[in-house]
Enzyme design. Structure first.
Site, mmCIF file in Angstrom:
data_model
loop_
_atom_site.group_PDB
_atom_site.id
_atom_site.type_symbol
_atom_site.label_atom_id
_atom_site.label_comp_id
_atom_site.label_asym_id
_atom_site.label_seq_id
_atom_site.Cartn_x
_atom_site.Cartn_y
_atom_site.Cartn_z
ATOM 1 N N LYS A 67 0.803 -1.320 -0.093
ATOM 2 C CA LYS A 67 -0.050 -0.127 -0.019
ATOM 3 C C LYS A 67 0.845 1.020 -0.015
ATOM 4 C CE LYS A 67 -4.269 -1.747 0.091
ATOM 5 N NZ LYS A 67 -4.050 -3.328 -0.043
HETATM 6 C C1 LIG Z 1 -5.682 -4.118 0.681
HETATM 7 C C2 LIG Z 1 -7.079 -4.121 0.517
HETATM 8 C C3 LIG Z 1 -7.736 -4.479 1.758
HETATM 9 C C4 LIG Z 1 -7.325 -5.282 3.096
HETATM 10 O O1 LIG Z 1 -6.261 -4.695 3.562
HETATM 11 P P1 LIG Z 1 -5.357 -5.496 4.517
HETATM 12 O O2 LIG Z 1 -4.541 -4.182 5.680
HETATM 13 O O3 LIG Z 1 -4.404 -6.284 3.909
HETATM 14 O O4 LIG Z 1 -6.235 -6.572 5.435
HETATM 15 C C5 LIG Z 1 -9.215 -3.998 1.532
HETATM 16 N N1 LIG Z 1 -9.938 -3.597 0.763
HETATM 17 C C6 LIG Z 1 -8.907 -3.125 -0.194
HETATM 18 C C7 LIG Z 1 -9.892 -2.523 -1.469
HETATM 19 C C8 LIG Z 1 -7.605 -3.404 -0.504
HETATM 20 O O5 LIG Z 1 -6.946 -2.927 -1.514
#
Ligand SMILES: *Cc1c(COP(=O)(O)O)cnc(C)c1O
Length: 386
Positions: free
Chosen positions: A185
Site C-alpha cells: 500500500k
Molecule cells: C488491501 C485491501 C484491503 C485489505 O487490507 P489489509 O490491510 O491487507 O487487510 C481491503 N480492501 C481493499 C480495497 C484493499 O486494497
C-alpha cells in the site's frame, strides 16, 4: 532497449529511519500495542483531521469490526462494489450478512451511486464504497442515499491514505473508514490498518479489537495499571504492535516526500499517455485529490491483436512488473455459486476486468523507471496494433 533489471510492481519504500525506529522499539520492553501505537494513532488522527483513530493489525480486521459495530447478521444487506479486493465482501460473509453489489462507473471504476440506488431495500444496513486506486468515491451522493435509506456508510479506504474531497482528508468524516498499511500500500507498516470515525464507535471497536476486554495490556501492565478487567463481549485479536506502529510513524513523517514521488511518476505517465489510441487511464475529477495508490489503464482491445493477459506477458518479457486490480467479487467462485452470479450480472465491472492492468507505481520508482514503463507500453502497442 528493454530494461536489464526487473522493475517490481510496487515495492515498499523504507529508509534507514524505519529500520532505526524498529530497532529502538526492540530495545524497549513494549513490543505489542503500547506508547508507539498510541502515538501513531494520535499522529494519524491529527494529520487526517479524523474524530478518532484506532490502529489495527489490518484493514480487513477493521472492516470486520465495522460489520460487528453496525450489527450485520442474517437478514441484513451490505451494498458494495464488485471492483474491490475480496476482503471487502468477505467480512460481510463472516457475519452472515448478504452481499449486494452495485455496478461501477466504467470511466473511474468507482461504485456508481445510481446503481446503489437501484439496490436499496428495507434490509440495507450498510453502504460500503471503496476509494478505488486512491480516487475518492462520490461521497456526497452516497452519504445522501444512506441517510434516506437509514443505512450506515463504511468507507473501504485501503487505497487512499492522503486522498481528499475538497480540502477534507478521507477519514475525517462521520463514517467509519478503514485504511490499510499492507506491504504494497502507499503507506506501509508491513501489515497494519487504521480505523477512523466517530469517537464512540471507534472506542467500542478498541475494546472489541482486544478480546472485548475492558482494559488493554498497556493499562494493565504499565506502572500505575491494575490487572483487573472484565469481558463484556467476546472480542477479537486485532491490535497493532508497537513494532509496526514505529514504522508507521516514520512513514507518516515521510508522507510528503513519498506522495511527491508518486506524483512525479504519474506525471510521466499522464504526459506520455494523454489521448492514447490503445488504452485509457482512469478518469480523474476536479475537487478530488487522489493519493495515486494505483495507476490503472484499460486497454482498447478492438485496436490490439493481443488480450490483457498477453499484454501482461509482453510487459514481463520487457522486465516490467504489473498487476490486476481486481477480479471482480462476483467472478470469484464462492460468490458466483452462493449468489448465482455470472460475469454479466455486473457487466461494467466484468468488461473493465477483461481490459485492465495496473502499471508499476511506487515511491521507490525513478523518473527513468517510469520512462522505461512508457517505452515498454509503446513498444507493445506498436508491435501488436491492429
Ligand atoms: C488491501 C485491501 C484491503 C485489505 O487490507 P489489509 O490491510 O491487507 O487487510 C481491503 N480492501 C481493499 C480495497 C484493499 O486494497
Amino acid at each position: 532497449m528493454a530494461r536489464s533489471e526487473f522493475l517490481p510492481f510496487s515495492p515498499p519504500s523504507l529508509s534507514e529511519l524505519e529500520i532505526e525506529a524498529v530497532a529502538n522499539v526492540l530495545r524497549t520492553d513494549w513490543l505489542s500495542s503500547g506508547p508507539k501505537t498510541r502515538e501513531f494513532e494520535q499522529t494519524f488522527k491529527t494529520m487526517t483531521g479524523a474524530h478518532a483513530a484506532l490502529a489495527l493489525n489490518s484493514a480487513t480486521a477493521g472492516l470486520h469490526l465495522a460489520m460487528v459495530l453496525h450489527k450485520i447478521g442474517p437478514d441484513t444487506e451490505v451494498i458494495t462494489t464488485p471492483m474491490t479486493f475480496c476482503a471487502t465482501a468477505n467480512v460481510v460473509e463472516h457475519e452472515r450478512g448478504h452481499v449486494v453489489l452495485a455496478d461501477i462507473d466504467p470511466e473511474t471504476l468507482l461504485i456508481d451511486p445510481k446503481e446503489i440506488e437501484k439496490h436499496i431495500t428495507k434490509k440495507t444496513k450498510i453502504i460500503m464504497p471503496v476509494h478505488y486506486a486512491g480516487h475518492p468515491a462520490d461521497m456526497n451522493a452516497i452519504n445522501a442515499l444512506a441517510k434516506s435509506a437509514g443505512a450506515a456508510v463504511v468507507e473501504d479506504a485501503a487505497h487512499c491514505m492522503g486522498s481528499k474531497v475538497g480540502d477534507r482528508w478521507i477519514g475525517a468524516g462521520d463514517n467509519l473508514a478503514l485504511f490499510s498499511f499492507y506491504a504494497n500500500k502507499n503507506l506501509t507498516t508491513g501489515e497494519g490498518g487504521m480505523m477512523t470515525g466517530p469517537e464512540a464507535l471507534v472506542e467500542e471497536a478498541r475494546t472489541l479489537a482486544l478480546h472485548g476486554m475492558s482494559k488493554g495490556a498497556y493499562n494493565r501492565f504499565a506502572k500505575g495499571g491494575t490487572w483487573k478487567y472484565d469481558v463484556p463481549h467476546p472480542g477479537y485479536k486485532y491490535n497493532l504492535t508497537d513494532i509496526a506502529s514505529a514504522i508507521g510513524l516514520v512513514q507518516l513523517s515521510r508522507w510528503e516526500e513519498l506522495f511527491a514521488r508518486r506524483l512525479k511518476i504519474v506525471d510521466v505517465y499522464e504526459k506520455a499517455f494523454a489521448g492514447h489510441k490503445h488504452f485509457v487511464p482512469l478518469k480523474t475529477r476536479t475537487g478530488f485529490q487522489t493519493c495515486r495508490h494505483l495507476y490503472v489503464i484499460q486497454l482498447n482491445l478492438d485496436t490490439l491483436k493481443i488480450d490483457r493477459d498477453q499484454f501482461i506477458e509482453q510487459m514481463t518479457e520487457r522486465n516490467i512488473g504489473t498487476s490486476v486490480h481486481y477480479r471482480p467479487v462476483h467472478m470469484n467462485s464462492y460468490y458466483a455459486k452462493k449468489y448465482g452470479w455470472t460475469p454479466e450480472s455486473f457487466p461494467k465491472a466484468a468488461r473493465a476486468f477483461e481490459r485492465m492492468l495496473s502499471l508499476p507505481l511506487s515511491s521507490r520508482m525513478t523518473v527513468e523507471d517510469a520512462s522505461d514503463v512508457v517505452d515498454a507500453v509503446e513498444d507493445i502497442c506498436a508491435k501488436f496494433k491492429r
